[in-house]
Design a protein around this motif. Structure first.
Motif, PDB file in Angstrom:
ATOM      1  N   GLY A  17       0.822  -1.205   0.000  1.00  0.00           N
ATOM      2  CA  GLY A  17       0.000   0.000   0.000  1.00  0.00           C
ATOM      3  C   GLY A  17       0.849   1.245   0.000  1.00  0.00           C
ATOM      4  N   ASP A 475      -9.448  -2.601  -4.118  1.00  0.00           N
ATOM      5  CA  ASP A 475      -9.130  -1.175  -4.056  1.00  0.00           C
ATOM      6  C   ASP A 475      -9.499  -0.473  -5.368  1.00  0.00           C
ATOM      7  N   TYR A 522      -4.858   3.796  -8.985  1.00  0.00           N
ATOM      8  CA  TYR A 522      -5.172   2.440  -8.549  1.00  0.00           C
ATOM      9  C   TYR A 522      -5.014   1.446  -9.702  1.00  0.00           C
TER      10      TYR A 522
END
Length: 545
Positions: A17, A475, A522
């Motif tokens: 992340g 995500d 993303y």
């Protein structure tokens, strides 16, 4: 993803992340600065080499596409109209004709023989000219594509005699009347593209019948058909060009970059995207092999899947049937229920972040199986459930992709002008809306094929890799749903009002532009991870061992 479901160290996902550069999404779209919103930037604009939008003399409609965020490879290709293709073809023929000092018709025959590769043609020509001439049927040096008889001769087909000037040959000594030539050419053209390989009618002669002779003896219809086959051969026999397979599209794509072995998805000006390698619809980030296996699987399972999925779903609260008529997965039941839920997993939308990952049916797996047939039945049901899970999400995202493309087309055709008038700004300032839809479309395409990739991850053997896959996918999917909802529903709510407040419009513009930037980030991470076949898992496992 709940921490109790994962066998992978939580620090691993935290580290990944951090590599995303990810902070909370809200940080990207609460700012008031126009620069922060990146409104005027577009990763999908097509420009010519001078930075101009206008088509050039060759009918080019697009020159280069560079992925946002500094991709590892720059994809460069040109979209050509039929006029553009014809101009390129004539240019290549003229160059070879000049270098080899021969008529254009002979140069065209040579180029077709060498798949329109001028470099290879010249290399073979200067290495052994005689062998090349014999291979393609060119007469001796100094010959011309067509000759006219200088004295009275008899046609070897109809056996009529014709005075001087009434007969033609392809540069050899075999003369035929124009009427017989016309019939010969008509028969060849009726045979399709093989007319480009016509030889002299005399069985003992191998001289090629070229364009100059066709233009002299054929009627208008046959000349046009011959020219069409010649044009198509320039695209279909070359490794530099491909026709766009989009329905009703007559454009072609030429790849002009340096990484020809790596090019995958290209996008035509008609809006259709396809894979340069396999010709299927654009399927980044999964491989052509995975796409082939998935499409073959769909053929064998499609009847069952279609029967199960084509029916409407029921509202989880009131049980009334719901039909999906928007692109995003956020559903709202009709009055008086108004329950909001996710179309895919049916969970309440108010607490929904992403759909629950696929789980095999554990209740039956844990029960005692007393017969081989019962075990096979359970395994077959689990296999079908797993396929249906991935197929439904693949199909739903492709359907949402089509809706997004339709919405973007409507925006560009008429709605942008109306909305620009409502807020009293130039229509060009609303580019951020079409940019958002471009990323929605790309995101839907990536997510759809991600589910095809996920189907081939074994639940047990690839458990760790699947956890990372779901982590990245969830995500990306959550960010895409926020972007799609903002671009679709919030836009219609804002501009559906009688009057649009300018400050409300600015806030919406900043939010949508920010969400576009977040979603792009993303999906860049998702695509990069897939490009390496989730190599992060392998490297992490090797380090642990």
């Amino acid at each position: 993803m709940a921490s109790g479901d994962s066998d992978v160290d939580d620090d691993y996902f935290s580290d990944f992340g951090d590599q995303r550069g990810g902070s909370d999404d809200e940080d990207f779209y609460t700012g008031d600065s126009d620069d922060e919103c990146d409104i005027n930037k577009s990763g999908g604009d097509y420009m010519d080499e001078d930075g101009n939008d206008d088509d050039d003399d060759y009918g080019e409609q697009a020159v280069e596409e560079t992925e946002d965020g500094g991709s590892e490879m720059e994809k460069t290709y040109v979209v050509l109209t039929e006029d553009g293709i014809r101009a390129r073809q004539e240019e290549d023929i003229a160059k070879v004709s000049e270098v080899l000092s021969m008529p254009p018709g002979f140069a065209a025959v040579l180029l077709r023989h060498f798949k329109w590769m001028a470099g290879r043609l010249q290399e073979e020509w200067f290495l052994d000219e005689r062998r090349v001439r014999d291979a393609v049927g060119l007469p001796a040096d100094g010959a011309v594509p067509t000759l006219v008889n200088r004295r009275r001769l008899t046609c070897a087909i109809c056996f009529d005699r014709f005075s001087a000037g009434g007969m033609r040959s392809g540069g050899c000594s075999h003369f035929y009347c124009v009427t017989c030539w016309r019939g010969y050419v008509r028969a060849g053209v009726g045979d399709g593209a093989r007319c480009l390989s016509l030889r002299c009618p005399d069985p003992s002669c191998t001289v090629a019948v070229v364009r100059e002779l066709i233009d002299e003896v054929a009627d208008d219809e046959d000349r046009e058909r011959y020219a069409m086959f010649a044009l198509r051969s320039y695209v279909e026999e070359s490794n530099r060009f491909k026709w766009c397979p989009g329905p009703g599209c007559s454009l072609a794509v030429e790849f002009v970059g340096s990484g020809g072995d790596q090019i995958n998805d290209v996008f035509c000006s008609c809006g259709h995207g396809f894979c340069w390698r396999c010709g299927e619809e654009a399927h980044r980030p999964v491989s052509c092999k995975t796409v082939a296996m998935w499409l073959a699987k769909n053929v064998s399972e499609s009847e069952t899947a279609t029967w199960l999925l084509d029916h409407t779903k029921h509202c989880p609260v009131c049980r009334r049937p719901i039909e999906k008529n928007f692109g995003c997965m956020h559903m709202t039941c009709r009055a008086p229920c108004f329950h909001e839920f996710c179309w895919l997993c049916l969970e309440p939308w108010v607490s929904h972040r992403f759909c629950e990952k696929y789980r095999p049916d554990g209740s039956e797996a844990e029960s005692e199986i007393n017969s081989t047939e019962e075990e096979r039945r359970v395994q077959a049901k689990a296999s079908l459930d797993r396929y249906i899970y991935h197929y439904e999400r693949w199909a739903a995202n492709l359907k949402s992709l089509r809706v997004a493309l339709d919405d973007m087309e409507k925006l560009e055709m008429s709605e942008l002008e109306k909305m620009a008038g409502a807020v009293r700004v130039p229509a060009t300032e609303l580019r951020f809306m079409t940019e958002a839809y471009e990323h929605v479309g790309e995101g839907r395409r990536v997510l759809a094929w991600a589910y095809a990739y996920g189907y081939y991850l074994d639940p047990e053997r690839d458990a760790t890799k699947r956890q990372l896959f779901e982590y990245l996918q969830n995500d990306a999917n959550a960010s895409l749903e926020r972007l799609h909802g903002c671009a679709e529903k919030e836009r219609k709510e804002l501009f559906g009002a009688a009057a649009v407040d300018f400050h409300t419009y600015r806030a919406y513009r900043d939010k949508l532009a920010g969400l576009t930037k977040v979603t792009r980030r993303y999906f860049e991470n998702l695509v990069k991870a897939f490009a390496g076949d989730l190599a992060e898992v392998s490297s992490s496992s090797e380090t642990a061992s």
